[in-house]
Motif scaffolding. Structure first.
Motif, PDB file in Angstrom:
ATOM      1  N   LYS A 199      51.264  29.671  17.626  1.00  0.00           N
ATOM      2  CA  LYS A 199      50.960  30.340  18.886  1.00  0.00           C
ATOM      3  C   LYS A 199      52.186  31.064  19.409  1.00  0.00           C
ATOM      4  N   LEU A 200      51.948  32.180  20.081  1.00  0.00           N
ATOM      5  CA  LEU A 200      53.032  32.910  20.720  1.00  0.00           C
ATOM      6  C   LEU A 200      53.513  32.120  21.942  1.00  0.00           C
ATOM      7  N   PRO A 201      54.826  32.113  22.223  1.00  0.00           N
ATOM      8  CA  PRO A 201      55.304  31.455  23.446  1.00  0.00           C
ATOM      9  C   PRO A 201      54.645  32.055  24.688  1.00  0.00           C
ATOM     10  N   THR A 202      54.697  31.358  25.778  1.00  0.00           N
ATOM     11  CA  THR A 202      54.109  31.840  27.024  1.00  0.00           C
ATOM     12  C   THR A 202      54.833  33.093  27.504  1.00  0.00           C
ATOM     13  N   GLU A 203      54.170  33.847  28.374  1.00  0.00           N
ATOM     14  CA  GLU A 203      54.800  35.028  28.942  1.00  0.00           C
ATOM     15  C   GLU A 203      56.103  34.654  29.644  1.00  0.00           C
ATOM     16  N   LYS A 204      56.105  33.522  30.359  1.00  0.00           N
ATOM     17  CA  LYS A 204      57.300  33.094  31.077  1.00  0.00           C
ATOM     18  C   LYS A 204      58.445  32.839  30.116  1.00  0.00           C
ATOM     19  N   ALA A 205      58.162  32.167  28.987  1.00  0.00           N
ATOM     20  CA  ALA A 205      59.202  31.894  28.001  1.00  0.00           C
ATOM     21  C   ALA A 205      59.747  33.190  27.394  1.00  0.00           C
ATOM     22  N   LEU A 206      58.853  34.144  27.130  1.00  0.00           N
ATOM     23  CA  LEU A 206      59.288  35.425  26.574  1.00  0.00           C
ATOM     24  C   LEU A 206      60.076  36.235  27.604  1.00  0.00           C
ATOM     25  N   MET A 207      59.709  36.129  28.873  1.00  0.00           N
ATOM     26  CA  MET A 207      60.466  36.804  29.933  1.00  0.00           C
ATOM     27  C   MET A 207      61.911  36.307  29.965  1.00  0.00           C
TER      28      MET A 207
ATOM     29  N   GLY B  46      45.967  31.732  25.668  1.00  0.00           N
ATOM     30  CA  GLY B  46      47.093  32.541  25.207  1.00  0.00           C
ATOM     31  C   GLY B  46      46.818  33.264  23.898  1.00  0.00           C
ATOM     32  N   TYR B  47      47.902  33.552  23.169  1.00  0.00           N
ATOM     33  CA  TYR B  47      47.819  34.334  21.939  1.00  0.00           C
ATOM     34  C   TYR B  47      48.190  33.465  20.742  1.00  0.00           C
ATOM     35  N   PHE B  48      47.313  33.456  19.741  1.00  0.00           N
ATOM     36  CA  PHE B  48      47.529  32.674  18.541  1.00  0.00           C
ATOM     37  C   PHE B  48      47.878  33.600  17.371  1.00  0.00           C
ATOM     38  N   ILE B  49      48.735  33.105  16.470  1.00  0.00           N
ATOM     39  CA  ILE B  49      49.155  33.885  15.314  1.00  0.00           C
ATOM     40  C   ILE B  49      48.016  33.964  14.313  1.00  0.00           C
ATOM     41  N   ILE B  50      47.714  35.152  13.835  1.00  0.00           N
ATOM     42  CA  ILE B  50      46.689  35.328  12.812  1.00  0.00           C
ATOM     43  C   ILE B  50      47.304  35.010  11.457  1.00  0.00           C
ATOM     44  N   LYS B  51      46.749  34.025  10.779  1.00  0.00           N
ATOM     45  CA  LYS B  51      47.254  33.602   9.481  1.00  0.00           C
ATOM     46  C   LYS B  51      46.645  34.461   8.377  1.00  0.00           C
ATOM     47  N   GLN B  52      47.497  34.903   7.448  1.00  0.00           N
ATOM     48  CA  GLN B  52      47.013  35.639   6.297  1.00  0.00           C
ATOM     49  C   GLN B  52      46.544  34.654   5.228  1.00  0.00           C
ATOM     50  N   PRO B  53      45.596  35.057   4.374  1.00  0.00           N
ATOM     51  CA  PRO B  53      45.118  34.159   3.316  1.00  0.00           C
ATOM     52  C   PRO B  53      46.256  33.683   2.426  1.00  0.00           C
ATOM     53  N   GLU B  54      46.283  32.386   2.140  1.00  0.00           N
ATOM     54  CA  GLU B  54      47.373  31.816   1.357  1.00  0.00           C
ATOM     55  C   GLU B  54      47.320  32.225  -0.103  1.00  0.00           C
ATOM     56  N   ASN B  55      46.136  32.623  -0.610  1.00  0.00           N
ATOM     57  CA  ASN B  55      46.007  32.941  -2.021  1.00  0.00           C
ATOM     58  C   ASN B  55      46.286  34.408  -2.318  1.00  0.00           C
ATOM     59  N   SER B  56      46.762  35.140  -1.323  1.00  0.00           N
ATOM     60  CA  SER B  56      47.026  36.566  -1.532  1.00  0.00           C
ATOM     61  C   SER B  56      48.477  36.789  -1.926  1.00  0.00           C
ATOM     62  N   GLY B  57      48.664  37.593  -2.980  1.00  0.00           N
ATOM     63  CA  GLY B  57      50.028  37.915  -3.384  1.00  0.00           C
ATOM     64  C   GLY B  57      50.697  38.849  -2.398  1.00  0.00           C
ATOM     65  N   THR B  58      50.018  39.904  -1.996  1.00  0.00           N
ATOM     66  CA  THR B  58      50.547  40.850  -1.010  1.00  0.00           C
ATOM     67  C   THR B  58      49.396  41.371  -0.163  1.00  0.00           C
TER      68      THR B  58
ATOM     69  N   LEU C 293      48.427  41.070  14.527  1.00  0.00           N
ATOM     70  CA  LEU C 293      49.161  39.834  14.259  1.00  0.00           C
ATOM     71  C   LEU C 293      48.812  38.712  15.225  1.00  0.00           C
ATOM     72  N   LEU C 294      48.027  39.034  16.251  1.00  0.00           N
ATOM     73  CA  LEU C 294      47.689  38.033  17.279  1.00  0.00           C
ATOM     74  C   LEU C 294      46.185  38.015  17.543  1.00  0.00           C
ATOM     75  N   ARG C 295      45.707  36.842  17.978  1.00  0.00           N
ATOM     76  CA  ARG C 295      44.319  36.666  18.389  1.00  0.00           C
ATOM     77  C   ARG C 295      44.307  36.136  19.808  1.00  0.00           C
ATOM     78  N   ARG C 296      43.601  36.841  20.687  1.00  0.00           N
ATOM     79  CA  ARG C 296      43.512  36.421  22.085  1.00  0.00           C
ATOM     80  C   ARG C 296      42.483  35.312  22.243  1.00  0.00           C
ATOM     81  N   VAL C 297      42.853  34.267  22.980  1.00  0.00           N
ATOM     82  CA  VAL C 297      41.909  33.218  23.354  1.00  0.00           C
ATOM     83  C   VAL C 297      41.996  33.078  24.872  1.00  0.00           C
ATOM     84  N   GLN C 298      40.922  33.445  25.545  1.00  0.00           N
ATOM     85  CA  GLN C 298      40.934  33.454  27.005  1.00  0.00           C
ATOM     86  C   GLN C 298      41.283  32.078  27.559  1.00  0.00           C
ATOM     87  N   GLY C 299      42.292  32.040  28.411  1.00  0.00           N
ATOM     88  CA  GLY C 299      42.712  30.809  29.036  1.00  0.00           C
ATOM     89  C   GLY C 299      43.689  29.989  28.217  1.00  0.00           C
TER      90      GLY C 299
END
Length: 236
Positions: free
Chosen positions: A21-29, A59-71, A51-57
């Protein structure tokens, strides 16, 4: 300023500094010594890069790429190829670096006027010492007066940000298969006429001016494409 913060957040995500998850807005400030509005603008840029997924209430979560992908080629990032690739930065071998006038073909390709003066950069790109792509890029001289050879060897878009404060506003991408011409096949050490994945891209400034257009031919194995969209309820 928010563009610089967005780039720093992207680098942190690519380096797995933010795992879930992305840090809070306050932490990034606090981290970036910036206002809430600036941080929100930066987060929005990162979000639009897929690179991010919004979840209301929550915050922002990191979008994970498939582990079986080379590039994975992230078409949402577009303006910085070094950030597109999982597994390390791209390195470059310059094939051509000069100035030309746009003929009718290039004018149509780049949505510019015929005879526009262009910087032409043709590079072979490598990932982990293996050929990744052949990139043919053009930069209108009226928008980009100067390109350094050192900048061309590394990230041209990083050079544009630092030298001219150029940040892309919108990008048009078209992915299709093409057959390699004799010249391109020789550069890439591939059979003439082989089919390969080609990405046509045009990058625009906020005022609608084209600052870059390109064609990139990919030969790296197991390449996968990723694109991020935000659904909008058109009924509201």
């Amino acid at each position: 300023m928010y563009h610089t913060i967005a780039q720093a957040i992207i680098k942190s995500i690519m380096a797995d500094e933010y795992v879930t998850k992305l840090p809070t807005e306050k932490a990034l400030m606090v981290r970036f010594d910036a206002s809430r509005s600036t941080i929100r603008k930066a987060i929005d840029v990162v979000f639009r890069h897929g690179l991010l997924r919004r979840v209301q209430g929550s915050g922002y979560f990191i979008i994970k790429q498939p582990e079986n992908s080379g590039t994975i080629l992230n078409l949402s990032i577009g303006f910085d190829q070094a950030a597109m690739v999982e597994g390390g930065p791209l390195t470059s071998k310059i094939v051509t670096f000069d100035k030309i006038l746009a003929d009718e073909r290039l004018a149509n390709q780049g949505n510019i006027e015929v005879s526009t003066e262009l910087h032409r950069v043709i590079r072979l790109r490598y990932l982990k010492d293996r050929l990744y792509s052949l990139e043919e890029s053009y930069f209108p001289k009226a928008i980009v007066p100067f390109l350094s050879e050192d900048g061309v060897k590394h990230s041209i878009f990083a050079f544009l940000r630092e030298a001219y404060d150029i940040y892309g506003s919108t990008t048009e991408n078209y992915v299709h298969q093409v057959r390699l011409t004799a010249t391109r096949a020789q550069l890439m050490n591939e059979p003439v006429g082989d089919k390969t994945l080609c990405l046509d891209g045009i990058n625009y400034l906020a005022n609608g001016s084209v600052f870059n257009f390109s064609q990139t031919y990919f030969v790296y194995p197991d390449l996968e494409l990723y694109y991020h969209t935000e659904n909008i309820d058109l009924q509201n």
